[in-house]
Design a protein around this motif. Sequence first.
Motif, short mmCIF file in Angstrom:
data_model
loop_
_atom_site.label_atom_id
_atom_site.label_comp_id
_atom_site.label_asym_id
_atom_site.label_seq_id
_atom_site.Cartn_x
_atom_site.Cartn_y
_atom_site.Cartn_z
N ASN A 1 0.85 -1.18 0.00
CA ASN A 1 0.00 0.00 0.00
C ASN A 1 0.90 1.24 0.00
O ASN A 1 1.50 1.59 1.02
N ALA A 2 1.02 1.90 -1.14
CA ALA A 2 1.94 3.02 -1.28
C ALA A 2 1.63 4.13 -0.28
O ALA A 2 2.54 4.79 0.24
N ALA A 3 0.34 4.34 0.01
CA ALA A 3 -0.05 5.43 0.92
C ALA A 3 0.55 5.24 2.31
O ALA A 3 0.88 6.21 2.99
N ASP A 4 0.70 3.97 2.75
CA ASP A 4 1.28 3.71 4.07
C ASP A 4 2.74 4.18 4.12
O ASP A 4 3.17 4.81 5.10
N THR A 5 3.50 3.88 3.08
CA THR A 5 4.89 4.30 3.04
C THR A 5 4.99 5.82 3.01
O THR A 5 5.84 6.42 3.71
N LEU A 6 4.16 6.46 2.22
CA LEU A 6 4.20 7.92 2.13
C LEU A 6 3.88 8.57 3.47
O LEU A 6 4.50 9.57 3.86
N LYS A 7 2.93 8.01 4.20
CA LYS A 7 2.57 8.53 5.52
C LYS A 7 3.76 8.39 6.48
O LYS A 7 4.07 9.33 7.22
N LYS A 8 4.42 7.25 6.46
CA LYS A 8 5.57 7.04 7.35
C LYS A 8 6.74 7.96 6.98
O LYS A 8 7.45 8.47 7.86
N ARG A 9 6.96 8.17 5.69
CA ARG A 9 8.01 9.10 5.28
C ARG A 9 7.72 10.51 5.79
O ARG A 9 8.61 11.21 6.27
N SER A 10 6.47 10.93 5.66
CA SER A 10 6.09 12.27 6.12
C SER A 10 6.31 12.42 7.62
O SER A 10 6.81 13.45 8.08
N HIS B 1 -1.19 16.96 -2.22
CA HIS B 1 -0.63 15.85 -1.44
C HIS B 1 0.87 16.05 -1.16
O HIS B 1 1.35 15.67 -0.09
N PHE B 2 1.61 16.59 -2.10
CA PHE B 2 3.06 16.80 -1.94
C PHE B 2 3.78 15.56 -1.40
O PHE B 2 4.52 15.63 -0.43
N MET C 1 -5.98 2.26 -9.12
CA MET C 1 -4.77 1.79 -9.80
C MET C 1 -3.59 1.72 -8.85
O MET C 1 -2.44 1.57 -9.27
N GLY C 2 -3.86 1.85 -7.54
CA GLY C 2 -2.81 1.73 -6.53
C GLY C 2 -2.24 3.06 -6.08
O GLY C 2 -1.31 3.09 -5.26
N GLY C 3 -2.77 4.18 -6.60
CA GLY C 3 -2.24 5.49 -6.27
C GLY C 3 -2.96 6.15 -5.11
O GLY C 3 -3.77 5.53 -4.40
N ILE C 4 -2.69 7.46 -4.93
CA ILE C 4 -3.25 8.19 -3.79
C ILE C 4 -4.32 9.20 -4.22
O ILE C 4 -4.87 9.90 -3.37
N LEU C 5 -4.62 9.28 -5.51
CA LEU C 5 -5.56 10.28 -6.00
C LEU C 5 -6.97 9.72 -6.05
O LEU C 5 -7.17 8.53 -6.30
N SER C 6 -7.95 10.58 -5.82
CA SER C 6 -9.35 10.12 -5.77
C SER C 6 -9.95 9.95 -7.15
O SER C 6 -11.05 9.40 -7.28
N GLY C 7 -9.25 10.41 -8.19
CA GLY C 7 -9.74 10.25 -9.56
C GLY C 7 -8.67 10.64 -10.56
O GLY C 7 -7.52 10.91 -10.19
N GLY C 8 -9.04 10.66 -11.82
CA GLY C 8 -8.10 11.03 -12.86
C GLY C 8 -8.10 12.52 -13.14
O GLY C 8 -8.86 13.28 -12.55
#
Length: 462
Positions: free
Chosen positions: A217-226, A261-262, A279-286
């Motif tokens: 889950n990419a969002a988990d890694t991004l949260k931990k990095r932040s 999101h930065f 598609m596995g990203g953090i955006l709510s749409g295209g």
Amino acid sequence: MNYDLLFATDRKKKLELAVIGVQGFNHSLFLYGSRNENISIRILCGRKVQKCVAAYRSIGVSESEIVHCSSAEEGLEAFREGKYLIFNDVPLAMSMPFDIVIEGTGNPEASAVHVLAAIENRRHVIMVTKESDSVAGPLLALKARQQGVIYSLAEGDQPALLIGLVSWARAAGLRILSIGKSSEYDFIYNPGDSTVKVLDTTMSVPDFASLWDLENNAADTLKKRSEALSLFGQRALPDLSEMGIVCNHLPDFDPDIPEFHFPIARTLEIPEIMSPSEMGGILSGGMRIDVVNCLRRSDEQSMEGGVYVVVECDDRETWDILREKGVPVSRSGKSALIYYPAHYLGFESLFSVLSVGLLGMPTSSRSPRPRYDLAARAVKPLKAGTFLEARGHHHVIDGFEGLLLPAKSISENTQLPYYLAHGTTLKRDLEPGTLLTMDMLEIPDSAILWKLREEQDREFFA
């Protein structure tokens, strides 16, 4: 693209260019523009005459050829004689017989005055000063069209570069998922001592190696990095300002959230992270626009504040081949990164000069519309009587952060465009989290940028 052929419409034509502000962005434009056979730069405008003299001297102009002009008559005579002109009075300089002006002062109010004078004198404008464009750029572009001249964003800065990359991707038949830019300053990881550096600040992050690769889950890694790098902060005001301008030129793209999101992300991760959640990203749409903070090791190439487009991999054979050639593709294989990993500032703006002067085309859109405002929100307690001023390299107003909100006609209780606060005074105390509105400020009677914004509101929101 063969640029010799592209700009070969009239090889004998010499474009006369006026430059407002000779430092920073405009320094390299002046230096390298003076070497271009299609360009003549004999009008410099600046508050400090000696800096303008030094600029002319740096390209071999003798003191005897430089004239500091204080009247239209003096300027016209010196121009006819082939002299090199300097003006403190920018509106006066705008009456000289040149073709295109570059506005690069970065001053919200002054740049509005300069551009308005240029348009009234029917001079093409290449706008570098995002501070005033973010407030009233669509109106200035409209006024230019009404006068039969062109108002263009400057190639070499990210808004025009991103608009160009989006048009390139569309022309190539690609389906775009998201667009954006890399923030100016990288997060540089040193695995040897487990530190991360941003500009001149270095912090120890003992377990950062575990955050180098994305989890499932990419969002988990991004949260931990932040969380691990919270000392640095992730959001930069100029990035929001520039992407808001892009939204006004590209009507199909919107922010996912007002603050953006930065994410702190490696270049190879961008096609996955900046994709819709399905598609596995953090955006709510295209069709979203955002900014990434480039995470890299010191031995890896920076994105250098460049621009990107994330596209859908909708043909397996094409993207299997491109992936083998090193094109960044997401782990799922559903999205890929197309990017221009640099912005070359002033000398790249010469393409805007040539495009406007020789081809009659801006390096942005012809008819931007006010879709988003860079609004201002307090981040600390502020006292009544505080004078607000945009300062520093990135022209930040102390005590406020930016966020992108759908544009509205300004009134006492609606959001205020960030740079309209420049030069005003607070009428009452503000608490952190307060969105700045017009009724909170004492407004100078003579502010041109305010008048332009009010006119823009009448024109587009009537």
